[in-house]
Scaffold this motif. Structure first.
Motif, PDB file in Angstrom:
ATOM      1  N   ARG A  58       0.839  -1.202   0.000  1.00 44.47           N
ATOM      2  CA  ARG A  58       0.000   0.000   0.000  1.00 44.47           C
ATOM      3  C   ARG A  58       0.874   1.252   0.000  1.00 44.47           C
ATOM      4  O   ARG A  58       0.469   2.307  -0.476  1.00 44.47           O
ATOM      5  CB  ARG A  58      -0.916   0.012   1.223  1.00 44.47           C
ATOM      6  N   VAL A  59       2.085   1.136   0.552  1.00 38.67           N
ATOM      7  CA  VAL A  59       2.977   2.276   0.730  1.00 38.67           C
ATOM      8  C   VAL A  59       4.115   2.279  -0.294  1.00 38.67           C
ATOM      9  O   VAL A  59       4.486   3.325  -0.823  1.00 38.67           O
ATOM     10  CB  VAL A  59       3.562   2.261   2.160  1.00 38.67           C
ATOM     11  N   TYR A  60       4.666   1.098  -0.558  1.00 42.20           N
ATOM     12  CA  TYR A  60       5.827   0.969  -1.431  1.00 42.20           C
ATOM     13  C   TYR A  60       5.434   0.410  -2.795  1.00 42.20           C
ATOM     14  O   TYR A  60       4.387  -0.221  -2.944  1.00 42.20           O
ATOM     15  CB  TYR A  60       6.857   0.037  -0.797  1.00 42.20           C
ATOM     16  N   GLU A  61       6.341   0.614  -3.782  1.00 39.92           N
ATOM     17  CA  GLU A  61       6.081   0.122  -5.131  1.00 39.92           C
ATOM     18  C   GLU A  61       7.353  -0.446  -5.747  1.00 39.92           C
ATOM     19  O   GLU A  61       8.474  -0.142  -5.311  1.00 39.92           O
ATOM     20  CB  GLU A  61       5.590   1.247  -6.029  1.00 39.92           C
ATOM     21  N   GLY A  62       7.156  -1.235  -6.795  1.00 43.70           N
ATOM     22  CA  GLY A  62       8.273  -1.818  -7.515  1.00 43.70           C
ATOM     23  C   GLY A  62       8.327  -1.368  -8.958  1.00 43.70           C
ATOM     24  O   GLY A  62       7.466  -0.630  -9.444  1.00 43.70           O
ATOM     25  N   LEU A  63       9.327  -1.849  -9.661  1.00 46.73           N
ATOM     26  CA  LEU A  63       9.489  -1.514 -11.076  1.00 46.73           C
ATOM     27  C   LEU A  63       8.306  -2.008 -11.898  1.00 46.73           C
ATOM     28  O   LEU A  63       7.832  -1.328 -12.808  1.00 46.73           O
ATOM     29  CB  LEU A  63      10.783  -2.131 -11.616  1.00 46.73           C
ATOM     30  N   LEU A  64       7.813  -3.204 -11.557  1.00 41.94           N
ATOM     31  CA  LEU A  64       6.746  -3.832 -12.334  1.00 41.94           C
ATOM     32  C   LEU A  64       5.582  -4.213 -11.421  1.00 41.94           C
ATOM     33  O   LEU A  64       5.722  -4.269 -10.206  1.00 41.94           O
ATOM     34  CB  LEU A  64       7.273  -5.082 -13.049  1.00 41.94           C
ATOM     35  N   GLU A  65       4.444  -4.487 -12.037  1.00 38.23           N
ATOM     36  CA  GLU A  65       3.276  -4.996 -11.323  1.00 38.23           C
ATOM     37  C   GLU A  65       2.468  -5.857 -12.286  1.00 38.23           C
ATOM     38  O   GLU A  65       2.737  -5.896 -13.488  1.00 38.23           O
ATOM     39  CB  GLU A  65       2.416  -3.851 -10.786  1.00 38.23           C
ATOM     40  N   TYR A  66       1.459  -6.554 -11.772  1.00 37.45           N
ATOM     41  CA  TYR A  66       0.559  -7.323 -12.634  1.00 37.45           C
ATOM     42  C   TYR A  66      -0.583  -6.428 -13.107  1.00 37.45           C
ATOM     43  O   TYR A  66      -1.136  -5.658 -12.314  1.00 37.45           O
ATOM     44  CB  TYR A  66      -0.009  -8.537 -11.882  1.00 37.45           C
ATOM     45  N   HIS A  67      -0.901  -6.512 -14.391  1.00 39.21           N
ATOM     46  CA  HIS A  67      -2.055  -5.775 -14.915  1.00 39.21           C
ATOM     47  C   HIS A  67      -3.282  -6.219 -14.134  1.00 39.21           C
ATOM     48  O   HIS A  67      -3.565  -7.423 -14.027  1.00 39.21           O
ATOM     49  CB  HIS A  67      -2.232  -6.076 -16.400  1.00 39.21           C
ATOM     50  N   TYR A  68      -4.016  -5.270 -13.584  1.00 43.36           N
ATOM     51  CA  TYR A  68      -5.105  -5.612 -12.685  1.00 43.36           C
ATOM     52  C   TYR A  68      -6.232  -6.371 -13.374  1.00 43.36           C
ATOM     53  O   TYR A  68      -6.883  -7.215 -12.756  1.00 43.36           O
ATOM     54  CB  TYR A  68      -5.654  -4.339 -12.023  1.00 43.36           C
ATOM     55  N   LEU A  69      -6.444  -6.107 -14.648  1.00 44.96           N
ATOM     56  CA  LEU A  69      -7.624  -6.659 -15.324  1.00 44.96           C
ATOM     57  C   LEU A  69      -7.284  -7.606 -16.472  1.00 44.96           C
ATOM     58  O   LEU A  69      -8.094  -7.763 -17.388  1.00 44.96           O
ATOM     59  CB  LEU A  69      -8.502  -5.508 -15.850  1.00 44.96           C
ATOM     60  N   LYS A  70      -6.127  -8.244 -16.416  1.00 48.39           N
ATOM     61  CA  LYS A  70      -5.783  -9.190 -17.478  1.00 48.39           C
ATOM     62  C   LYS A  70      -5.474 -10.566 -16.900  1.00 48.39           C
ATOM     63  O   LYS A  70      -4.796 -10.705 -15.905  1.00 48.39           O
ATOM     64  CB  LYS A  70      -4.590  -8.677 -18.296  1.00 48.39           C
ATOM     65  N   ARG A  71      -5.998 -11.583 -17.580  1.00 48.07           N
ATOM     66  CA  ARG A  71      -5.676 -12.969 -17.282  1.00 48.07           C
ATOM     67  C   ARG A  71      -5.409 -13.677 -18.610  1.00 48.07           C
ATOM     68  O   ARG A  71      -6.151 -13.454 -19.563  1.00 48.07           O
ATOM     69  CB  ARG A  71      -6.834 -13.672 -16.553  1.00 48.07           C
ATOM     70  N   PRO A  72      -4.375 -14.512 -18.708  1.00 48.14           N
ATOM     71  CA  PRO A  72      -3.454 -14.884 -17.640  1.00 48.14           C
ATOM     72  C   PRO A  72      -2.731 -13.664 -17.074  1.00 48.14           C
ATOM     73  O   PRO A  72      -2.678 -12.607 -17.705  1.00 48.14           O
ATOM     74  CB  PRO A  72      -2.475 -15.837 -18.325  1.00 48.14           C
ATOM     75  N   TYR A  73      -2.166 -13.831 -15.875  1.00 46.85           N
ATOM     76  CA  TYR A  73      -1.456 -12.743 -15.213  1.00 46.85           C
ATOM     77  C   TYR A  73      -0.355 -12.198 -16.116  1.00 46.85           C
ATOM     78  O   TYR A  73       0.435 -12.950 -16.683  1.00 46.85           O
ATOM     79  CB  TYR A  73      -0.855 -13.233 -13.900  1.00 46.85           C
ATOM     80  N   THR A  74      -0.332 -10.870 -16.246  1.00 44.54           N
ATOM     81  CA  THR A  74       0.574 -10.205 -17.184  1.00 44.54           C
ATOM     82  C   THR A  74       1.324  -9.080 -16.488  1.00 44.54           C
ATOM     83  O   THR A  74       0.718  -8.187 -15.894  1.00 44.54           O
ATOM     84  CB  THR A  74      -0.228  -9.622 -18.366  1.00 44.54           C
ATOM     85  N   LEU A  75       2.655  -9.095 -16.564  1.00 49.78           N
ATOM     86  CA  LEU A  75       3.456  -8.029 -15.980  1.00 49.78           C
ATOM     87  C   LEU A  75       3.410  -6.773 -16.845  1.00 49.78           C
ATOM     88  O   LEU A  75       3.452  -6.860 -18.073  1.00 49.78           O
ATOM     89  CB  LEU A  75       4.916  -8.474 -15.819  1.00 49.78           C
ATOM     90  N   VAL A  76       3.327  -5.611 -16.189  1.00 54.94           N
ATOM     91  CA  VAL A  76       3.333  -4.323 -16.880  1.00 54.94           C
ATOM     92  C   VAL A  76       4.220  -3.359 -16.081  1.00 54.94           C
ATOM     93  O   VAL A  76       4.500  -3.581 -14.903  1.00 54.94           O
ATOM     94  CB  VAL A  76       1.904  -3.746 -17.024  1.00 54.94           C
ATOM     95  N   PRO A  77       4.665  -2.268 -16.691  1.00 56.37           N
ATOM     96  CA  PRO A  77       5.499  -1.295 -15.979  1.00 56.37           C
ATOM     97  C   PRO A  77       4.731  -0.632 -14.834  1.00 56.37           C
ATOM     98  O   PRO A  77       3.533  -0.380 -14.936  1.00 56.37           O
ATOM     99  CB  PRO A  77       5.856  -0.266 -17.053  1.00 56.37           C
ATOM    100  N   ASN A  78       5.445  -0.322 -13.762  1.00 57.02           N
ATOM    101  CA  ASN A  78       4.871   0.436 -12.650  1.00 57.02           C
ATOM    102  C   ASN A  78       5.754   1.656 -12.392  1.00 57.02           C
ATOM    103  O   ASN A  78       5.524   2.714 -12.968  1.00 57.02           O
ATOM    104  CB  ASN A  78       4.752  -0.447 -11.410  1.00 57.02           C
TER     105      ASN A  78
END
Length: 587
Positions: A58-78
């Motif tokens: 909730r406080v920290y973030e990373g370089l990448l994250e999973y697209h919230y609305l895509k399956r299969p799970y897909t990495l996207v830039p953050n």
């Protein structure tokens, strides 16, 4: 992550809790969430369980994250501007960091104003993970994979002070906003690691200002702010007033489009003004508050399952009429009872097999999971390559007679000569019941069990320090790859790494080492399956189940879905305050 959870802790038991006060209703939207275990702190390098990692996210973030609305799970830039460029040999990854991202305001910065995130922050944060003095619980993730990082770690293991300014060949900021990783070998899961809290960006100034108290002073770049973390039953986050421009997705998989998940498309995140997280270990207070409309969403407690869900696995009419909806989702996880393989006692495979055969997993599924889960035959869950459909373990119980024969073969006929075995588990009614069930099951063959309950942080400490004999726990996927489950049994990952049981099998280790550097292929899947069979036949654990999430949510909660990767989810959730006012009046 490091996704250790309690035996009942999937998204199904993370629940919205506590009603908004009148003031909160007037000033904005409040998302109320509750967790079933205590949160041990807010330092990303120690976030090796579901509860801590969700709070860190909730406080920290990373370089990448999973697209919230895509399956299969897909990495996207953050925090990365885009996906990285990768060298032809697959060993060098170059990221451009998003410009204009600010850390939260903090006394650690000049004038108390958060400064801009730069590439060097990631270099520093990952060095913290590798720091031998800190013993970060996620070191297993990058161990041996970044050029020079292990050597840097080993150099300072016996020195008084660690030099964070010393250059590491494979971890460099080549420009203010350019970050370069050089790997020692191919690591197909590397990008997944950059979406995990272990590698999230922290600010050196903050760490140095607070020292050992850093875990209670979270300062990140994320959507929510928490000035001070206190080990209490309630944690209150507020919207980050300086959060960068980050919009709700405008694209989605068909299933989410059809379910109306694009209604908030293009809106600035986060969508709520406040997040209140309450620690409520027992299930019935959560359920009662849900029925009163004070809970936004809830995993159905086992004792209330039959009243809420019909035999056809549909929601009961009583709840449908209140606007409540039911979501059923399989979870990439496995529950298990682990032996401490440091103890000579459990280096006896026939003892482990005997205890596994004595355990009735089908009855356990009925008692604790309402017969909704799939009995696990080994470590890899269905839904990812490496799971073997229709495979049946030769040591999956119940088979009491065969268990007694193996116990005698192990040198303990009818349990004679076997010491009392302690079984450690989390505090909480259901966890205690699971412990008592284990005790009853083992008594059938003469194995004496003593159940010891622990607060969640204390149980994790005991596992890390090898102060357990037998313990009940679960693992939820850090990323959608069988490697993330198989690494739980890889010898070099022993605690404080993810291999809490300390299992160390040379054949398994060799196969894992080979498969872990291979790209997805039939050959890699074949190795995964071979390791999965070893994990079943050697019985390093007593396997439990692969769970499903049965989650109820009120109609006023928008955009919620059950997911294996919850970190950062709260920023996408929304509350229809007008609808909530109408609904709660009728409850």
């Amino acid at each position: 992550m490091k996704k250790f959870t309690t035996l009942l802790a999937t998204a199904a038991v993370l629940v919205g809790f506590a009603s908004c006060t009148k003031k909160e209703k007037e000033t904005g939207k409040t998302l109320n969430i509750a967790v079933s275990a205590e949160i041990k702190g807010m330092d990303p390098i120690y976030a090796n369980d579901r509860y801590s990692s969700n709070e860190v996210g909730r406080v920290y973030e990373g370089l990448l994250e999973y697209h919230y609305l895509k399956r299969p799970y897909t990495l996207v830039p953050n925090l990365a501007e885009s996906m990285p460029s990768v060298s032809e040999d697959g060993l060098t990854y170059t990221f451009k960091i998003r410009q204009g991202v600010l850390f939260h305001d903090s006394e650690a910065f000049p004038n108390g104003k958060g400064r801009e995130l730069v590439a060097e922050d990631f270099v520093y944060s990952i060095k913290r993970l590798a720091d031998p003095k800190l013993q970060g619980l996620g070191w297993w993730l990058l161990d041996g994979k970044i050029k020079g990082l292990n050597e840097w770690r080993e150099k300072y293991a016996d020195l008084d002070k660690v030099d964070y300014d010393e250059v590491v060949e494979g971890l460099k900021a080549t420009g203010k906003y350019t970050l370069e990783f050089k790997l020692t070998k191919p690591f197909p899961q590397f990008l997944y690691s950059l979406a995990m809290p272990f590698t999230f960006a922290t600010a050196r100034e903050v760490v140095e200002k607070y020292g050992k108290e850093f875990l209670n002073h979270p300062v990140g770049t994320g959507p929510f702010v928490l000035p001070v973390f206190k080990q209490t039953k309630k944690v209150v986050y507020t919207k980050n007033p300086n959060f960068r421009k980050k919009l709700y997705p405008t694209e989605a998989s068909e299933e989410f489009k059809a379910a109306g998940f694009l209604e908030d498309a293009g809106k600035q995140l986060p969508l709520v003004d406040k997040v209140v997280v309450s620690v409520i270990i027992e299930s019935q207070p959560r359920w009662l508050n849900f029925l009163k409309g004070n809970v936004d969403y809830i995993g159905i407690p086992k004792d209330n399952f039959d009243s809420a869900v019909t035999p056809e696995r549909e929601l009961s009419k009583e709840y449908k009429d209140k606007g409540i909806s039911l979501m059923i989702n399989p979870s990439l996880d496995v529950t298990y009872t682990a032996f401490n393989h440091d103890l000579k006692l459990f280096q006896n495979p026939d003892l482990r097999r005997a205890m596994s055969l004595a355990y009735d997993v089908k009855k356990s599924n009925e008692l604790f999971y309402n017969n909704t889960s799939l009995p696990a035959q080994s470590v890899v869950p269905p839904g990812i390559a490496g799971n073997i459909p229709n495979y049946v373990s030769p040591y999956r119980g119940p088979n009491i007679e065969e268990a007694k024969k193996l116990l005698a073969k192990a040198g303990y006929p009818e349990g004679k000569g076997l010491p009392e075995i302690t079984y450690d588990c989390p505090s909480g009614t259901v966890s205690r019941q699971i412990g008592d069930y284990m005790k009853q099951q083992m008594a059938q063959i003469g194995v004496r069990i003593k159940v010891v309950t622990n607060p969640w942080p204390e149980l994790q400490k005991k596992i890390t320090k090898r102060q357990v004999m037998l313990y009940g726990i679960a693992w939820g996927a850090d990323y959608p790859d069988a490697e993330n489950f198989l690494q739980l049994l890889y010898g070099p990952n022993k605690a404080p790494g993810a291999n809490g049981s300390g299992y160390d099998n040379p054949e398994f280790n060799k196969l894992f080492k080979t498969a872990s550097v291979m790209q997805d292929s039939p050959e890699r899947t074949a190795l995964y399956e071979k390791m999965n069979r070893i994990a079943a036949e050697q019985a390093p654990w007593i396997y439990g189940v692969h769970r499903q999430n049965f989650t109820l949510r009120h109609s006023f909660l928008k955009n919620y879905m059950s997911t294996d990767f919850e970190t950062g989810q709260a920023q996408y959730l929304n509350i229809d305050t007008e609808l909530k006012a109408k609904v709660t009046k009728k409850l």
